[in-house]
Write a protein that holds these residues in place. Structure first.
Motif, PDB file in Angstrom:
ATOM      1  N   THR A 202       0.834  -1.210   0.000  1.00  0.00           N
ATOM      2  CA  THR A 202       0.000   0.000   0.000  1.00  0.00           C
ATOM      3  C   THR A 202       0.865   1.256   0.000  1.00  0.00           C
ATOM      4  N   GLN A 203       1.906   1.251   0.819  1.00  0.00           N
ATOM      5  CA  GLN A 203       2.803   2.410   0.877  1.00  0.00           C
ATOM      6  C   GLN A 203       3.553   2.604  -0.430  1.00  0.00           C
ATOM      7  N   ASP A 204       3.926   1.494  -1.080  1.00  0.00           N
ATOM      8  CA  ASP A 204       4.599   1.591  -2.383  1.00  0.00           C
ATOM      9  C   ASP A 204       3.669   2.212  -3.427  1.00  0.00           C
ATOM     10  N   ILE A 205       2.391   1.815  -3.406  1.00  0.00           N
ATOM     11  CA  ILE A 205       1.392   2.395  -4.323  1.00  0.00           C
ATOM     12  C   ILE A 205       1.212   3.875  -4.012  1.00  0.00           C
TER      13      ILE A 205
ATOM     14  N   ASP B 109      -9.532  -2.579  -5.252  1.00  0.00           N
ATOM     15  CA  ASP B 109     -10.362  -2.521  -6.460  1.00  0.00           C
ATOM     16  C   ASP B 109      -9.624  -2.992  -7.707  1.00  0.00           C
ATOM     17  N   ASN B 110      -8.293  -3.115  -7.599  1.00  0.00           N
ATOM     18  CA  ASN B 110      -7.457  -3.465  -8.745  1.00  0.00           C
ATOM     19  C   ASN B 110      -7.613  -2.452  -9.890  1.00  0.00           C
TER      20      ASN B 110
ATOM     21  N   GLU C 280       6.243  -1.969 -12.082  1.00  0.00           N
ATOM     22  CA  GLU C 280       6.931  -0.960 -11.262  1.00  0.00           C
ATOM     23  C   GLU C 280       6.710  -1.137  -9.758  1.00  0.00           C
ATOM     24  N   VAL C 281       5.582  -1.725  -9.368  1.00  0.00           N
ATOM     25  CA  VAL C 281       5.247  -1.785  -7.944  1.00  0.00           C
ATOM     26  C   VAL C 281       5.047  -3.222  -7.445  1.00  0.00           C
ATOM     27  N   LEU C 282       4.159  -3.966  -8.098  1.00  0.00           N
ATOM     28  CA  LEU C 282       3.793  -5.288  -7.594  1.00  0.00           C
ATOM     29  C   LEU C 282       4.957  -6.265  -7.622  1.00  0.00           C
TER      30      LEU C 282
ATOM     31  N   ASN D  18      -3.329 -13.881  -1.610  1.00  0.00           N
ATOM     32  CA  ASN D  18      -4.004 -14.073  -2.895  1.00  0.00           C
ATOM     33  C   ASN D  18      -3.458 -13.219  -4.034  1.00  0.00           C
ATOM     34  N   LEU D  19      -2.318 -12.571  -3.829  1.00  0.00           N
ATOM     35  CA  LEU D  19      -1.745 -11.800  -4.921  1.00  0.00           C
ATOM     36  C   LEU D  19      -1.483 -12.712  -6.121  1.00  0.00           C
TER      37      LEU D  19
END
Length: 352
Positions: A227-230, A247-248, A257-259, A297-298
């Motif tokens: 969440t902080q990275d997003i 919500d994706n 870049e993030v996930l 569940n990622l």
């Protein structure tokens, strides 16, 4: 004393209070199979509970009320779990012919050996777990103790929500219980299981050997980091970052870049946790990895961890062999299943 083994007169609602949500689950038995008859997850506002410790009982109580109103269970009696990190567990040897009253007196006389807190600040319980090999008339007794405030703050939140707390469990024991109802779906050769519970701010590694937890270690890493990275990448508030994550509804570059960097970091944390386990124990390998918790569940995480760690990785689902009442949203509970291990284990106390 809080009770590990009190048998309820009627079914119990399993309640799990984590850092981000309240999870409520009730089970029955139908045609020889467990059936989910009530289930709800209610989010908690930021700061209501921090690292599983309740900071604002009133806000938590209101969330419990909403969850109960949503799923409408048939009982108001509750089993809840104390975080494993807040509990002292020891296996001690005692005479086999002692009764429970005598054991309690002896434990309290010897309490300073086992419990580093004043006895009047502690809730404790015990259970005979096995006979001591090669020692006549001796048994192993599991002693668990926690500060009474850890029990009372949960009691308070549940009572304010109109519920009746009956059983205080320990998260690790609840997880063992939940694992037992689907362990037979794992490969036959999988005897030593590494369970990574990836929560909001804490990732917990539990090692189960023949279904019993023999090692637990927590580290500060979890879904909050993503969440902080997003938030940082896209200039959002924390609340907005949480919303778009759920919500994706993220930009096209999110995965690259993030996930993916987050999952790589998670894999490194998992690898380090296993290395620390090997160095601190007589074990030199495991047979299988299970993922639990809200971050499990990622998409593509099991495959990434499997490639990185070299063990087969699957998602923990305590409901694999259960049926569901008509009022239960099957799609939603299946999505939430990895995060419901503790709630399920607590609900299973109905059948002890």
């Amino acid at each position: 004393m809080f009770r590990l083994n009190r048998k309820p007169k009627k079914g119990l609602i399993g309640v799990d209070i984590s850092s981000t949500s309240v999870k409520v689950l009730a089970l029955s038995v139908s045609n020889g199979r467990y059936e989910v008859i009530a289930y709800a997850v209610e989010p908690l506002p930021e700061g209501a509970a921090v690292e599983k410790n309740i900071v604002n009982p009133e806000v938590v109580s209101e969330a419990i009320e909403r969850a109960i109103a949503e799923c409408n269970p048939i009982t108001d009696e509750v089993a809840f779990a104390i975080p494993t990190a807040s509990v002292i567990s020891k296996v001690i040897e005692m005479d086999q012919d002692m009764n429970d009253d005598e054991r309690e007196v002896q434990i309290r006389l010897d309490a300073e050996q086992y419990i580093p807190f004043p006895l009047d600040e502690v809730s404790l319980d015990f259970e005979v777990v096995s006979i001591v090999p090669h020692k006549q008339n001796k048994v192993n007794v599991l002693l668990v103790a926690t500060r009474t405030e850890n029990v009372e703050v949960r009691n308070e939140a549940l009572i304010y929500a109109g519920l009746t707390p009956k059983v205080a469990d320990v998260e690790s024991l609840a997880i063992e219980r939940a694992f037992s109802v689907f362990s037979n779906t794992l490969p036959i050769a999988a005897k030593i299981i590494a369970l990574f519970d990836i929560g909001h701010s804490i990732m917990t590694l539990s090692i189960l050997d023949e279904g019993k937890i023999v090692y637990t270690r927590e580290q500060s890493f979890g879904g909050k980091q993503l969440t902080q990275d997003i938030q940082k990448r896209y200039g959002l508030s924390y609340a907005e970052a949480e919303r778009v994550k759920k919500d994706n509804s993220l930009p096209e570059d999110y995965e690259h870049e993030v996930l993916h960097p987050f999952m790589d970091a998670l894999a490194q944390q998992a690898k380090r946790s296993l290395q620390l386990f090997y160095s601190a124990s007589e074990y030199d390998g495991i047979d299988h990895i299970l993922l639990a918790g809200g971050t499990a569940n990622l998409e593509s995480l099991p495959k990434l961890l499997q490639n990185s760690l070299g063990y087969r990785v699957t998602i923990a689902d305590p409901f694999l062999q259960m049926t569901f009442a008509q009022n239960v949203n099957i799609k939603k509970i299946k999505q939430d299943a990895p995060a419901l291990m503790v709630a399920c284990g607590a609900a299973l106390r109905s059948f002890d």
